[in-house]
Design an enzyme around this catalytic site. Structure first.
Site, mmCIF file in Angstrom:
data_model
loop_
_atom_site.group_PDB
_atom_site.id
_atom_site.type_symbol
_atom_site.label_atom_id
_atom_site.label_comp_id
_atom_site.label_asym_id
_atom_site.label_seq_id
_atom_site.Cartn_x
_atom_site.Cartn_y
_atom_site.Cartn_z
ATOM 1 N N ALA A 56 11.475 11.110 -4.089
ATOM 2 C CA ALA A 56 12.523 10.614 -3.236
ATOM 3 C C ALA A 56 13.227 10.140 -3.129
ATOM 4 O O ALA A 56 14.007 9.675 -2.748
ATOM 5 C CB ALA A 56 10.554 10.137 -2.197
ATOM 6 N N GLU A 58 15.063 9.885 -5.628
ATOM 7 C CA GLU A 58 16.002 10.246 -5.871
ATOM 8 C C GLU A 58 16.509 10.691 -5.301
ATOM 9 O O GLU A 58 18.329 11.591 -5.157
ATOM 10 C CB GLU A 58 15.569 11.152 -7.365
ATOM 11 C CG GLU A 58 15.541 11.389 -8.605
ATOM 12 C CD GLU A 58 14.018 10.586 -8.855
ATOM 13 O OE1 GLU A 58 13.982 9.275 -9.436
ATOM 14 O OE2 GLU A 58 13.780 11.280 -7.583
ATOM 15 N N THR A 80 7.484 13.885 -0.058
ATOM 16 C CA THR A 80 6.399 13.069 0.085
ATOM 17 C C THR A 80 5.747 12.117 -0.673
ATOM 18 O O THR A 80 6.063 12.407 -1.948
ATOM 19 C CB THR A 80 4.726 14.102 -0.270
ATOM 20 O OG1 THR A 80 5.181 15.299 0.854
ATOM 21 C CG2 THR A 80 3.790 14.127 0.426
ATOM 22 N N ILE A 82 2.572 9.372 -1.439
ATOM 23 C CA ILE A 82 1.075 8.885 -0.932
ATOM 24 C C ILE A 82 1.018 7.457 -1.476
ATOM 25 O O ILE A 82 1.207 7.734 -2.576
ATOM 26 C CB ILE A 82 0.283 9.804 -1.715
ATOM 27 C CG1 ILE A 82 0.858 11.520 -0.827
ATOM 28 C CG2 ILE A 82 -1.406 9.439 -1.192
ATOM 29 C CD1 ILE A 82 -0.112 12.764 -1.065
ATOM 30 N N SER A 85 -2.028 2.698 -5.901
ATOM 31 C CA SER A 85 -3.522 0.987 -6.231
ATOM 32 C C SER A 85 -2.409 0.529 -5.968
ATOM 33 O O SER A 85 -2.435 -0.843 -7.038
ATOM 34 C CB SER A 85 -4.320 1.131 -7.414
ATOM 35 O OG SER A 85 -3.316 2.089 -8.678
ATOM 36 N N THR A 86 -1.440 1.102 -6.965
ATOM 37 C CA THR A 86 0.394 -0.148 -7.291
ATOM 38 C C THR A 86 1.226 -0.132 -6.138
ATOM 39 O O THR A 86 1.102 -0.004 -5.185
ATOM 40 C CB THR A 86 0.974 0.111 -8.406
ATOM 41 O OG1 THR A 86 2.044 1.572 -7.758
ATOM 42 C CG2 THR A 86 -0.328 0.392 -9.482
ATOM 43 N N HIS A 88 4.067 0.536 -6.340
ATOM 44 C CA HIS A 88 5.490 1.650 -6.224
ATOM 45 C C HIS A 88 5.807 2.560 -5.361
ATOM 46 O O HIS A 88 6.861 2.424 -5.189
ATOM 47 C CB HIS A 88 4.963 1.925 -8.018
ATOM 48 C CG HIS A 88 6.012 3.091 -7.794
ATOM 49 N ND1 HIS A 88 6.695 3.499 -8.693
ATOM 50 C CD2 HIS A 88 5.732 4.698 -7.576
ATOM 51 C CE1 HIS A 88 8.104 4.020 -8.733
ATOM 52 N NE2 HIS A 88 6.615 5.904 -8.055
ATOM 53 N N PHE A 113 15.565 12.286 7.690
ATOM 54 C CA PHE A 113 14.419 11.018 6.761
ATOM 55 C C PHE A 113 13.065 12.646 7.112
ATOM 56 O O PHE A 113 12.734 11.932 8.103
ATOM 57 C CB PHE A 113 14.253 10.251 7.378
ATOM 58 C CG PHE A 113 13.664 9.153 6.786
ATOM 59 C CD1 PHE A 113 13.931 8.752 5.601
ATOM 60 C CD2 PHE A 113 12.219 8.903 6.830
ATOM 61 C CE1 PHE A 113 12.583 7.613 4.530
ATOM 62 C CE2 PHE A 113 11.190 8.566 6.034
ATOM 63 C CZ PHE A 113 11.803 7.972 4.756
ATOM 64 N N ARG A 127 0.515 16.478 8.423
ATOM 65 C CA ARG A 127 1.945 16.617 8.275
ATOM 66 C C ARG A 127 2.339 17.876 7.935
ATOM 67 O O ARG A 127 3.904 18.002 8.072
ATOM 68 C CB ARG A 127 2.426 15.425 8.368
ATOM 69 C CG ARG A 127 1.521 14.498 9.471
ATOM 70 C CD ARG A 127 2.241 12.718 8.671
ATOM 71 N NE ARG A 127 1.226 12.240 9.563
ATOM 72 C CZ ARG A 127 0.052 11.562 9.782
ATOM 73 N NH1 ARG A 127 -0.909 12.359 8.880
ATOM 74 N NH2 ARG A 127 -0.113 11.036 10.504
#
EC number: 2.5.1.78
Length: 153
Positions: A56, A58, A80, A82, A85-86, A88, A113, A127
């Site tokens: 995403a 890029e 997408t 998702i 745990s960080t 990022h 978008f 989705r």
């Protein structure tokens, strides 16, 4: 007072679609939904070009290249992200959204978008064609409508 609206007729329009490979099992469904909707509304499959990018983050660069090429009436961006745990996730979502929005404003070409930003994989699957519809299809409808709104102005 004039009411300016856009119809949902894609006949004669050309579309670029930028799709992220990361999470491609979801993005393939978004892409299929977008292409199916464009064709159902009159677009010729030969007037739909797709470009794949790593993720995403890029998407905006390739979307800008498509938008400035003069070949496309609109560019649809699909991906997408998702949550993990960080942090990022936050950086990727924010930069993809800002970049995609900036391309539309800088070029005057509609750039849609269609990057899912979900808390978990279940939300992403919902989705991409299950109980929450197909966001790729919804983005295609948005692209057709905004092109026709701009033509009406």
């Amino acid at each position: 007072m004039a009411k300016i609206t856009g119809n949902l007729v894609a006949t004669g329009l050309k579309f670029g679609i930028v799709t992220a490979r990361f999470n491609d099992f979801i993005n393939d469904k978004l892409l299929s939904g977008a292409i199916d909707t464009l064709v159902r509304h009159g677009a010729d499959e030969n007037n739909i070009d797709t470009a794949w990018v790593p993720g995403a983050f890029e998407i905006p660069l390739v979307a800008k290249k498509m938008a400035t090429s003069g070949k496309y009436d609109a560019v649809i961006c699909l991906g997408t992200v998702i949550r993990g745990s960080t942090t990022h996730y936050d950086y990727v979502c924010n930069e993809a959204a800002k970049g995609i929005g900036a391309v539309a404003l800088e070029t005057g070409v509609p750039v849609i978008f269609g990057v899912l930003t979900t808390e978990n994989i279940e939300q992403a699957i919902e989705r991409a064609g299950t109980k929450a519809g197909n966001k790729g299809s919804e983005c295609a409808l948005g692209a057709i409508e905004i092109v026709n709104v701009l033509k009406a102005i």
